[in-house]
Scaffold this motif. Structure first.
Motif, PDB file in Angstrom:
ATOM      1  N   PRO A  94      28.440 -58.869 -15.623  1.00  0.00           N
ATOM      2  CA  PRO A  94      28.867 -60.108 -14.951  1.00  0.00           C
ATOM      3  C   PRO A  94      29.923 -59.925 -13.858  1.00  0.00           C
ATOM      4  CG  PRO A  94      30.006 -59.900 -17.035  1.00  0.00           C
ATOM      5  CD  PRO A  94      29.073 -58.722 -16.947  1.00  0.00           C
ATOM      6  N   HIS A  95      30.290 -58.690 -13.513  1.00  0.00           N
ATOM      7  CA  HIS A  95      31.179 -58.461 -12.374  1.00  0.00           C
ATOM      8  C   HIS A  95      30.401 -58.797 -11.101  1.00  0.00           C
ATOM      9  CE1 HIS A  95      34.293 -56.383 -14.770  1.00  0.00           C
ATOM     10  NE2 HIS A  95      33.264 -56.039 -15.520  1.00  0.00           N
ATOM     11  N   ASN A  96      30.967 -59.614 -10.255  1.00  0.00           N
ATOM     12  CA  ASN A  96      30.157 -60.120  -9.130  1.00  0.00           C
ATOM     13  C   ASN A  96      30.968 -60.406  -7.872  1.00  0.00           C
ATOM     14  OD1 ASN A  96      31.539 -62.336 -10.074  1.00  0.00           O
ATOM     15  ND2 ASN A  96      29.844 -63.754  -9.754  1.00  0.00           N
ATOM     16  N   THR A  97      31.924 -59.531  -7.566  1.00  0.00           N
ATOM     17  CA  THR A  97      32.680 -59.703  -6.327  1.00  0.00           C
ATOM     18  C   THR A  97      32.322 -58.591  -5.341  1.00  0.00           C
ATOM     19  OG1 THR A  97      34.573 -58.338  -6.971  1.00  0.00           O
ATOM     20  CG2 THR A  97      34.593 -60.660  -7.665  1.00  0.00           C
ATOM     21  N   GLU A  98      32.716 -58.802  -4.093  1.00  0.00           N
ATOM     22  CA  GLU A  98      32.463 -57.799  -3.071  1.00  0.00           C
ATOM     23  C   GLU A  98      33.136 -56.468  -3.428  1.00  0.00           C
ATOM     24  OE1 GLU A  98      30.569 -57.763  -0.450  1.00  0.00           O
ATOM     25  OE2 GLU A  98      29.897 -59.844  -0.455  1.00  0.00           O
ATOM     26  N   TRP A 132      25.242 -64.022 -20.414  1.00  0.00           N
ATOM     27  CA  TRP A 132      25.638 -62.669 -20.813  1.00  0.00           C
ATOM     28  C   TRP A 132      27.100 -62.413 -20.452  1.00  0.00           C
ATOM     29  CZ3 TRP A 132      23.041 -59.216 -23.726  1.00  0.00           C
ATOM     30  CH2 TRP A 132      21.670 -59.427 -23.918  1.00  0.00           C
ATOM     31  N   LYS A 133      27.836 -61.886 -21.424  1.00  0.00           N
ATOM     32  CA  LYS A 133      29.236 -61.550 -21.214  1.00  0.00           C
ATOM     33  C   LYS A 133      29.503 -60.197 -21.852  1.00  0.00           C
ATOM     34  CE  LYS A 133      30.580 -66.437 -21.380  1.00  0.00           C
ATOM     35  NZ  LYS A 133      30.558 -66.548 -19.917  1.00  0.00           N
ATOM     36  N   VAL A 155      46.822 -50.643 -17.700  1.00  0.00           N
ATOM     37  CA  VAL A 155      46.149 -49.943 -18.789  1.00  0.00           C
ATOM     38  C   VAL A 155      45.445 -50.941 -19.706  1.00  0.00           C
ATOM     39  CG1 VAL A 155      46.467 -48.454 -20.798  1.00  0.00           C
ATOM     40  CG2 VAL A 155      47.740 -48.004 -18.699  1.00  0.00           C
ATOM     41  N   GLY A 156      46.094 -52.068 -19.956  1.00  0.00           N
ATOM     42  CA  GLY A 156      45.532 -53.053 -20.870  1.00  0.00           C
ATOM     43  C   GLY A 156      44.250 -53.696 -20.386  1.00  0.00           C
ATOM     44  N   ARG A 157      44.014 -53.715 -19.076  1.00  0.00           N
ATOM     45  CA  ARG A 157      42.817 -54.398 -18.563  1.00  0.00           C
ATOM     46  C   ARG A 157      41.752 -53.445 -18.043  1.00  0.00           C
ATOM     47  NH1 ARG A 157      45.775 -57.148 -13.259  1.00  0.00           N
ATOM     48  NH2 ARG A 157      46.123 -55.221 -12.069  1.00  0.00           N
ATOM     49  N   LEU A 158      41.883 -52.151 -18.318  1.00  0.00           N
ATOM     50  CA  LEU A 158      40.890 -51.192 -17.854  1.00  0.00           C
ATOM     51  C   LEU A 158      39.495 -51.529 -18.369  1.00  0.00           C
ATOM     52  CD1 LEU A 158      42.546 -47.649 -17.981  1.00  0.00           C
ATOM     53  CD2 LEU A 158      41.316 -48.643 -16.055  1.00  0.00           C
ATOM     54  N   GLY A 159      39.398 -51.851 -19.653  1.00  0.00           N
ATOM     55  CA  GLY A 159      38.090 -52.154 -20.227  1.00  0.00           C
ATOM     56  C   GLY A 159      37.463 -53.388 -19.640  1.00  0.00           C
ATOM     57  N   LYS A 160      38.270 -54.364 -19.282  1.00  0.00           N
ATOM     58  CA  LYS A 160      37.758 -55.620 -18.742  1.00  0.00           C
ATOM     59  C   LYS A 160      37.415 -55.501 -17.266  1.00  0.00           C
ATOM     60  CE  LYS A 160      39.695 -59.405 -20.136  1.00  0.00           C
ATOM     61  NZ  LYS A 160      38.586 -60.156 -20.780  1.00  0.00           N
ATOM     62  N   ARG A 161      38.217 -54.764 -16.507  1.00  0.00           N
ATOM     63  CA  ARG A 161      38.032 -54.723 -15.047  1.00  0.00           C
ATOM     64  C   ARG A 161      37.135 -53.590 -14.569  1.00  0.00           C
ATOM     65  NH1 ARG A 161      43.445 -55.262 -11.654  1.00  0.00           N
ATOM     66  NH2 ARG A 161      41.873 -55.547 -10.042  1.00  0.00           N
ATOM     67  N   ASN A 162      37.164 -52.454 -15.251  1.00  0.00           N
ATOM     68  CA  ASN A 162      36.543 -51.254 -14.688  1.00  0.00           C
ATOM     69  C   ASN A 162      35.440 -50.639 -15.539  1.00  0.00           C
ATOM     70  OD1 ASN A 162      39.593 -51.340 -13.938  1.00  0.00           O
ATOM     71  ND2 ASN A 162      38.707 -50.091 -12.310  1.00  0.00           N
ATOM     72  N   LEU A 163      35.747 -50.360 -16.784  1.00  0.00           N
ATOM     73  CA  LEU A 163      34.986 -49.363 -17.522  1.00  0.00           C
ATOM     74  C   LEU A 163      33.569 -49.791 -17.879  1.00  0.00           C
ATOM     75  CD1 LEU A 163      37.945 -48.087 -19.689  1.00  0.00           C
ATOM     76  CD2 LEU A 163      36.738 -46.819 -17.915  1.00  0.00           C
ATOM     77  N   GLY A 164      33.375 -51.043 -18.304  1.00  0.00           N
ATOM     78  CA  GLY A 164      32.026 -51.496 -18.601  1.00  0.00           C
ATOM     79  C   GLY A 164      31.152 -51.488 -17.361  1.00  0.00           C
ATOM     80  N   ARG A 165      31.709 -51.991 -16.268  1.00  0.00           N
ATOM     81  CA  ARG A 165      30.996 -52.003 -14.985  1.00  0.00           C
ATOM     82  C   ARG A 165      30.607 -50.596 -14.552  1.00  0.00           C
ATOM     83  NH1 ARG A 165      35.120 -52.942 -10.541  1.00  0.00           N
ATOM     84  NH2 ARG A 165      35.445 -50.734 -11.041  1.00  0.00           N
ATOM     85  N   ASP A 166      31.559 -49.664 -14.610  1.00  0.00           N
ATOM     86  CA  ASP A 166      31.308 -48.301 -14.152  1.00  0.00           C
ATOM     87  C   ASP A 166      30.295 -47.593 -15.038  1.00  0.00           C
ATOM     88  OD1 ASP A 166      33.264 -49.030 -12.384  1.00  0.00           O
ATOM     89  OD2 ASP A 166      34.782 -47.639 -13.134  1.00  0.00           O
TER      90      ASP A 166
END
Length: 573
Positions: A390-394, A177-178, A470-481
């Motif tokens: 798939p976010h999996n860090t502390e 899953w990605k 701004v360019g990486r908000l969707g990849k780093r934050n928003l889906g996870r949140d």
């Protein structure tokens, strides 16, 4: 807010009870399913599309049952999100039904024009969304996330079995899953299905959010050029000032930011239906409230928009962190310690709550203190870990803990006007819409690394850092949140990430947003996010204007709960 699951398989796909429950948690108001036979019906191998949708009804005067079906063509739409505007015009009623109606019109075009007409519908939407659309006449599956990635959509493909699936959350925490990238509209051609549904030579094709192959919003304007408005969100302004221009209370950008925020908040807080089984004092809007600059300015501006009799919940979360508790007890030398009230965000939250009550005495703000004991954190660890995959860090986990328990909205609140923790009673927020200040730091230069970049190479380096964030908000934050908070049947809305506000912010020169070239004595507030701090001063909140930036995992004390030596980038065990 809704839950989506779509599976392409050789036999009808039945989702697991666990996944069904998770989807119903996201959309508790309705559960629906549809099936379609697809592909070459003359082939010995036939394929089935199974659509599952759950609904959290927040738009229109009725529950729009999903999946949405075009009864004429048989096409199916699974819609998760909010279309505030389509083609520049506000959407009245239920937005999912409005999108389906536009897609129905697009399908009436001649075959040569139908493809672009359908894409134009999705390209014209302003708002956070994820979708899956089965275009039956053309036998294709179309899916994607909005340009910023504010809603979650996951994908898995198994060439061995030929299965293909899309879902709001990962069905199982495995490497297949990605997250679907928020970089365009994806199309899977179902008319070409052969022995296997998905193979190396038969993959979804990406189409740009902008037609004609134009660059997307994370592009930049040439240095020393004037901003231009493009059909997508916009382009970063990398022009340089000809002289040192101080950012002060009289700077035009301060008033413009206030207007942009009011315009962004208006559709996000007005017209929200009453929660089910509503009572007279039910609250419809809550703010994820650390007491910091971003969330407090939002709460203050919401006051200007809401009807006078509507209350606003301020949800403030604090955790029992064993490491910190041990240190506090050591320092207290046997005296009782309230480690929740000692959390930095609790201290800041109560202080900003009091300031809001002072400047808005006619509004009922309710400070909801969410206290999370360590054993309860551990009891929910598996659930939170599964949701954020798939976010999996502390660091992912520590941030998600704070958002997850805040969104649940169960705590205790003080009587209106008390401004303290006295006389608190158990309370659960009825609000199903949550406001988040996410995006303000990325747009207006609120992180330490922004000041560091400026000190390294001035505005050139600063804008590059803002562009990256701004360019990486969707990849780093928003889906996870989205996955962490929607689990409680709540929808989080991001006023700072409205397309029009983002366009204005990135096309505004950096020195009109943050002023690292001039010291605090010039405007009375620090340089990072100075335009927002000056707006707080205009709103008569001097204490809020001077609040320092603090990461949520440190303010709520979810960071390093077991060991002070673990790094944020350490993978979860």
């Amino acid at each position: 807010m809704c839950g989506i699951h779509v599976a392409l398989s050789a036999v009808p796909h039945a989702i697991s009870p666990q996944l069904e429950q998770c989807l119903c948690n996201r959309g508790p108001d309705y559960f629906g399913q549809e099936e379609r036979r697809v592909g070459d019906t003359t082939s010995p191998q036939s394929w089935t599309l199974t659509f599952t949708s759950t609904v959290l009804a927040l738009r229109g005067d009725h529950i729009a049952k999903q999946p949405l079906v075009n009864s004429t063509s048989g096409s199916v739409l699974c819609w998760n999100g909010e279309a505030w505007r389509v083609g520049g015009h506000p959407v009245d009623g239920n937005d999912g039904e409005s999108i389906l109606a536009l897609l129905r019109k697009a399908s009436a075009f001649a075959p040569a024009a139908r493809h672009d007409a359908m894409f134009d519908v999705f390209r014209s939407i302003e708002g956070p969304f994820a979708f899956v659309y089965y275009d039956k006449p053309a036998e294709r599956l179309v899916f994607g996330r909005d340009r910023l990635g504010r809603r979650s959509l996951m994908i898995t493909q198994d060439e061995a079995s030929g299965t293909f699936a899309l879902c709001s959350i990962a069905e199982a925490a495995d490497s297949s899953w990605k997250e679907v990238e928020a970089d365009g509209i994806y199309v899977l051609d179902l008319a070409r299905l052969q022995e296997h549904a998905v193979s190396a030579g038969h993959q979804p094709v990406r189409h740009d959010w902008l037609s004609g192959g134009q660059a997307d919003f994370v592009s930049t304007l040439p240095r020393n050029s004037s901003p231009s408005v493009r059909p997508s969100i916009g382009a970063f302004n990398k022009s340089l000032p000809s002289a040192n221009i101080a950012l002060t209370a009289s700077s035009p950008s301060v008033g413009m930011l206030k207007q942009q925020l009011l315009d962004s908040l208006r559709p996000r807080v007005l017209g929200i239906p009453q929660p089910p089984s509503a009572s007279a004092d039910d609250v419809r809007v809550a703010v994820l409230f650390s007491g910091g600059l971003d969330c407090t300015v939002l709460a203050r501006l919401v006051h200007d928009l809401l009807e006078p009799d509507q209350g606003i919940d301020l949800i403030n979360v604090a955790f029992e962190n064993p490491r910190v508790v041990a240190q506090l007890e050591k320092e207290a030398k046997g005296e009782p310690v309230d480690y929740y009230e000692a959390c930095p965000d609790r201290i800041t939250g109560r202080r900003s709550f009091a300031e809001l009550e002072r400047v808005c005495p006619e509004r009922t703000f309710r400070f909801l203190a969410v206290n999370v004991p360590y054993p309860e954190t551990l009891a929910h660890r598996r659930q939170v870990t599964s949701l954020i995959y798939p976010h999996n860090t502390e660091m992912d986990l520590s941030i998600a803990y704070a958002l997850y328990f805040a969104a649940r909205g169960q705590g205790s609140c003080s009587p209106p006007g008390s401004g303290s923790d006295l006389g608190q009673a158990p309370h659960a927020s009825s609000a199903r819409v949550l406001l988040s200040g996410l995006g303000a730091d990325e747009l207006f230069g609120g992180y330490v690394r922004h000041a560091t970049a400026f000190s390294r190479q001035g505005y050139l380096a600063l804008v590059d850092e803002l562009l990256l964030d701004v360019g990486r908000l969707g990849k780093r934050n928003l889906g996870r949140d989205d996955r962490a908070m929607s689990h409680w049947g709540k929808e989080v809305r991001f006023p700072f990430l409205d397309e029009r506000l983002v366009r204005w912010a990135i096309e505004t020169p950096a020195w009109e947003k943050c002023d690292f070239e001039n010291g605090e004595d010039v405007a009375g507030v620090e340089a990072g996010k100075r335009v927002l701090r000056l707006l707080a001063l205009e709103l008569r909140m001097e204490g809020v204007a001077k609040e320092k930036k603090r990461a949520i995992q440190f303010g709520s004390r979810t960071a390093k709960m077991e060991s002070g030596r673990v790094k944020g980038t350490t993978p979860l065990s």
